[in-house]
Design a protein around this motif. Sequence first.
Motif, PDB file in Angstrom:
ATOM      1  N   ASN A 293     -66.241 -54.223   8.899  1.00 65.39           N
ATOM      2  CA  ASN A 293     -66.998 -55.469   9.095  1.00 65.39           C
ATOM      3  C   ASN A 293     -67.932 -55.613   8.011  1.00 65.39           C
ATOM      4  OD1 ASN A 293     -68.481 -53.130   9.342  1.00 65.39           O
ATOM      5  ND2 ASN A 293     -69.383 -53.589  11.705  1.00 65.39           N
ATOM      6  N   LYS A 294     -67.615 -54.852   6.640  1.00 63.08           N
ATOM      7  CA  LYS A 294     -68.583 -54.766   5.534  1.00 63.08           C
ATOM      8  C   LYS A 294     -68.628 -56.196   4.820  1.00 63.08           C
ATOM      9  CE  LYS A 294     -70.022 -50.905   6.921  1.00 63.08           C
ATOM     10  NZ  LYS A 294     -71.332 -50.574   7.717  1.00 63.08           N
ATOM     11  N   LYS A 295     -67.590 -57.117   4.875  1.00 58.63           N
ATOM     12  CA  LYS A 295     -67.202 -58.112   4.022  1.00 58.63           C
ATOM     13  C   LYS A 295     -67.175 -59.500   4.517  1.00 58.63           C
ATOM     14  CE  LYS A 295     -64.353 -55.143   1.017  1.00 58.63           C
ATOM     15  NZ  LYS A 295     -62.919 -55.081   0.365  1.00 58.63           N
ATOM     16  N   GLY A 296     -68.471 -59.652   5.313  1.00 54.59           N
ATOM     17  CA  GLY A 296     -68.632 -60.813   5.919  1.00 54.59           C
ATOM     18  C   GLY A 296     -68.140 -61.103   7.156  1.00 54.59           C
ATOM     19  N   LYS A 297     -68.402 -62.216   8.083  1.00 57.54           N
ATOM     20  CA  LYS A 297     -67.718 -62.377   9.309  1.00 57.54           C
ATOM     21  C   LYS A 297     -66.326 -62.830   9.318  1.00 57.54           C
ATOM     22  CE  LYS A 297     -72.474 -63.492  11.193  1.00 57.54           C
ATOM     23  NZ  LYS A 297     -73.252 -63.074   9.831  1.00 57.54           N
ATOM     24  N   ALA A 298     -66.036 -63.760   8.430  1.00 60.88           N
ATOM     25  CA  ALA A 298     -64.638 -64.489   8.492  1.00 60.88           C
ATOM     26  C   ALA A 298     -63.977 -62.989   8.002  1.00 60.88           C
ATOM     27  CB  ALA A 298     -64.621 -65.426   7.407  1.00 60.88           C
ATOM     28  N   ARG A 299     -63.935 -62.229   7.239  1.00 61.55           N
ATOM     29  CA  ARG A 299     -63.340 -61.393   6.787  1.00 61.55           C
ATOM     30  C   ARG A 299     -63.114 -60.523   8.025  1.00 61.55           C
ATOM     31  NH1 ARG A 299     -61.522 -58.970   1.895  1.00 61.55           N
ATOM     32  NH2 ARG A 299     -60.031 -57.309   2.533  1.00 61.55           N
ATOM     33  N   THR A 300     -64.201 -59.889   8.576  1.00 61.15           N
ATOM     34  CA  THR A 300     -64.279 -59.029   9.759  1.00 61.15           C
ATOM     35  C   THR A 300     -63.129 -59.445  10.968  1.00 61.15           C
ATOM     36  OG1 THR A 300     -66.491 -58.488   9.630  1.00 61.15           O
ATOM     37  CG2 THR A 300     -65.532 -57.935  11.828  1.00 61.15           C
ATOM     38  N   ILE A 301     -63.350 -60.695  10.871  1.00 58.93           N
ATOM     39  CA  ILE A 301     -62.343 -61.222  12.226  1.00 58.93           C
ATOM     40  C   ILE A 301     -60.810 -61.256  11.831  1.00 58.93           C
ATOM     41  CG2 ILE A 301     -61.572 -63.462  13.293  1.00 58.93           C
ATOM     42  CD1 ILE A 301     -64.508 -64.209  13.488  1.00 58.93           C
ATOM     43  N   LEU A 302     -60.696 -61.533  10.414  1.00 54.62           N
ATOM     44  CA  LEU A 302     -59.328 -61.382   9.730  1.00 54.62           C
ATOM     45  C   LEU A 302     -58.799 -59.845   9.798  1.00 54.62           C
ATOM     46  CD1 LEU A 302     -56.978 -62.571   8.309  1.00 54.62           C
ATOM     47  CD2 LEU A 302     -57.900 -62.091   6.152  1.00 54.62           C
ATOM     48  N   ASN A 303     -59.765 -58.947   9.583  1.00 55.48           N
ATOM     49  CA  ASN A 303     -59.192 -57.563   9.592  1.00 55.48           C
ATOM     50  C   ASN A 303     -59.224 -57.057  10.911  1.00 55.48           C
ATOM     51  OD1 ASN A 303     -59.752 -57.284   6.937  1.00 55.48           O
ATOM     52  ND2 ASN A 303     -61.691 -56.558   7.184  1.00 55.48           N
ATOM     53  N   VAL A 332     -61.103 -59.416  20.896  1.00 49.12           N
ATOM     54  CA  VAL A 332     -62.366 -58.637  20.367  1.00 49.12           C
ATOM     55  C   VAL A 332     -63.082 -59.588  19.291  1.00 49.12           C
ATOM     56  CG1 VAL A 332     -62.678 -56.680  19.012  1.00 49.12           C
ATOM     57  CG2 VAL A 332     -61.132 -56.567  20.672  1.00 49.12           C
ATOM     58  N   ALA A 333     -62.128 -60.409  18.613  1.00 49.47           N
ATOM     59  CA  ALA A 333     -63.051 -61.386  17.487  1.00 49.47           C
ATOM     60  C   ALA A 333     -63.803 -62.262  18.364  1.00 49.47           C
ATOM     61  CB  ALA A 333     -61.742 -62.238  16.665  1.00 49.47           C
ATOM     62  N   PHE A 334     -63.260 -62.710  19.533  1.00 46.33           N
ATOM     63  CA  PHE A 334     -64.206 -63.730  20.100  1.00 46.33           C
ATOM     64  C   PHE A 334     -65.560 -62.864  20.628  1.00 46.33           C
ATOM     65  CE2 PHE A 334     -65.486 -65.214  24.442  1.00 46.33           C
ATOM     66  CZ  PHE A 334     -65.866 -66.449  24.081  1.00 46.33           C
ATOM     67  N   LEU A 335     -65.492 -61.690  20.884  1.00 49.91           N
ATOM     68  CA  LEU A 335     -66.656 -60.858  21.480  1.00 49.91           C
ATOM     69  C   LEU A 335     -67.624 -61.042  20.036  1.00 49.91           C
ATOM     70  CD1 LEU A 335     -65.161 -58.023  23.289  1.00 49.91           C
ATOM     71  CD2 LEU A 335     -66.469 -59.930  24.312  1.00 49.91           C
ATOM     72  N   HIS A 336     -67.085 -60.727  19.217  1.00 57.81           N
ATOM     73  CA  HIS A 336     -68.075 -60.661  17.906  1.00 57.81           C
ATOM     74  C   HIS A 336     -68.676 -62.130  17.465  1.00 57.81           C
ATOM     75  CE1 HIS A 336     -67.059 -57.018  15.535  1.00 57.81           C
ATOM     76  NE2 HIS A 336     -66.087 -56.763  16.202  1.00 57.81           N
ATOM     77  N   ILE A 337     -67.901 -63.258  17.957  1.00 58.82           N
ATOM     78  CA  ILE A 337     -68.583 -64.366  17.751  1.00 58.82           C
ATOM     79  C   ILE A 337     -69.569 -64.717  18.954  1.00 58.82           C
ATOM     80  CG2 ILE A 337     -67.930 -66.939  17.838  1.00 58.82           C
ATOM     81  CD1 ILE A 337     -65.411 -66.362  16.758  1.00 58.82           C
TER      82      ILE A 337
END
Length: 458
Positions: A293-303, A332-337
Motif C-alpha cells: 500500500n506504499k504506491k498510492g490507492k490505485a496501485r494498492t487495489i491492483l496489488n 477487500v479492495a472495496f473495504l479499502h475504498i
Amino acid sequence: MTYFSLEFSILMMAFFAIYWLFYDNYKIQNILILTFSYLIYFLINPYFALILFVYTFFIHYFSLLIFVRKKRYVFMTCIAFVILNLCFFKYFSSLKTSFDSMMEFFGLDFIDLDVLFPMGISFYTFASITYLLEVYKKRRLESFLNLALFLSFFPTLLSGPIMRSSFFFEQSHRKREFKNENLIITLLIFGIVKKVLIANYLGNYAEHILDFPQSYNFIQLLSAIYAYAIQIYCDFSGYIDLVCAFALMLGFNLPPNFNMPYLSKNLKEFWSRWHISLSTFIRDYIYIPLGGNKKGKARTILNLLIAFILSGIWHGNTLTFLIWGLLHGIGVAFLHILALTKINLQKIPALGRFLTFQFVCFTWIFFYYNKSLDDAMEYFKACYNNFSHIPSYQDIYILTSFAVIFLIYPLFINFRAYCVKILDLTPFLLKPFIITFILLLIFTFMPDGIPNFIYSSF
C-alpha cells in the motif's frame, strides 16, 4: 494411508516411543523424524517420496549457488525454477493435450507422458521459497540433511500449515522437552471430532443437494452452502489440530492457521483468521514485494487483486478458482475504498459479521463447483427457479439450526483453553477413562468411511 488409519496410529506410537528414547540428543531425533517422514510419504506413494527427494537436492544446490554468488538475478532465477516446477506438476493434466500435440508435431507421438500431482507439493514448495529467501537475505545456510528434514517434516508435509524456515530451524537446532500433554489430548480430540463427525456429516448433507441443485428448493440450497462452509472449515482446521498435536508430541510448535474465521467482522479480518500461514505468505512474498500500500490507492487495489487472483489459481487452474480469488480481492479492495468514506461497519459488529459470513458462503459456491463455471451457474439458476417452492418444516428447522449455530459461535472463543484447563484439574488416573469414553462416542456415531482432507488436493 491417512492420518486416521490404524496403520498410521501404530507406526506413530512406535515412532513416538523410539523418538523419546533419545531425549538428550536432538540430532538423532532429527534423523528419526526425517526417516519417519519419508517412510510415511513412501507408504502413501513411493513416487511422491522420490519427487520430494529430487526436489530437496535441487533446493540444496540452489541455496549453495545463492550463498556463493550473492546476486539478485541468481536468486530470482532459482525462485523462477521453483515456481515453474510447481506449475508443471500442478497444471500438467490441463496441458497434456497440448503437450501430446507438440510431441506429435515433432514426430515423438510414441512418448506418452503422464504426470501425477504429488500430495503436499504446494506446501513444501512455499516452505522452500522461505528458505531460499533466508539464505539470500540473512546468509543462513543449512546442511542437506537439515533441509531435507524441514521440507519433509510429516506434520506439515501434506497440507501445511506453511512453516517459515527460520521458525522451524530455531526449534530443530535445540534440545526438546515433552510437555503440554493436556493440550495434545485436546487437539487430538478436536481434530477427530471436527473431521470424523462434523465435517463428514455436513459433507454428506451438502453433497446430496449441491450435486443436484435443480431438485431442491431455495431453503435447502441455502442450508447446503452453509453446511459446506462449516464442513470446509472443520475439515481443514481439524487437520491442523491433528498435525499441531503430532508436532507437540515431538517437541515442536507449528504456526497458527485458524482463529475462528467466521467471527470476522469484515473480509480483511477474515483473511487474518483463515488459513493464516497462506494469507501471510501471500502478503509477505507477493503483495508487499509488488509495493503493498506504499504506491498510492490505485496501485494498492491492483496489488490486492493480483495477490488474491494468484491465491485463487493456486487452488486450481479452473475459471471458478480464479473467480473465487477475484471476488475476495474485490471484496477487500472495496473495504479499502469504504475506509475513505464515513461508513464504518465496525460500529455494528453483528451486522459486519453477518455480511462477511454471507459473502464468504457466496464465494464458496465457486470453490465447491471448481471444475466448471456452468455447474456454479446451475446452483444460482436453481436458487432463482426454485425460490417459490414451498419448503417442508424439516427444511426450515435445518436452516434455523444453522442460524442458531451462527449466534452461539462466539461462545466458543475460549473453548479449547477451557478444555485444557479441565484436563489440568482432572486426576491423572481418571483421564484414560474420560478419553476412552469420548473416543467410543465418536466412533459409535461417526459415518462410514473417512474421506480425504479437502486441502490434500492443493
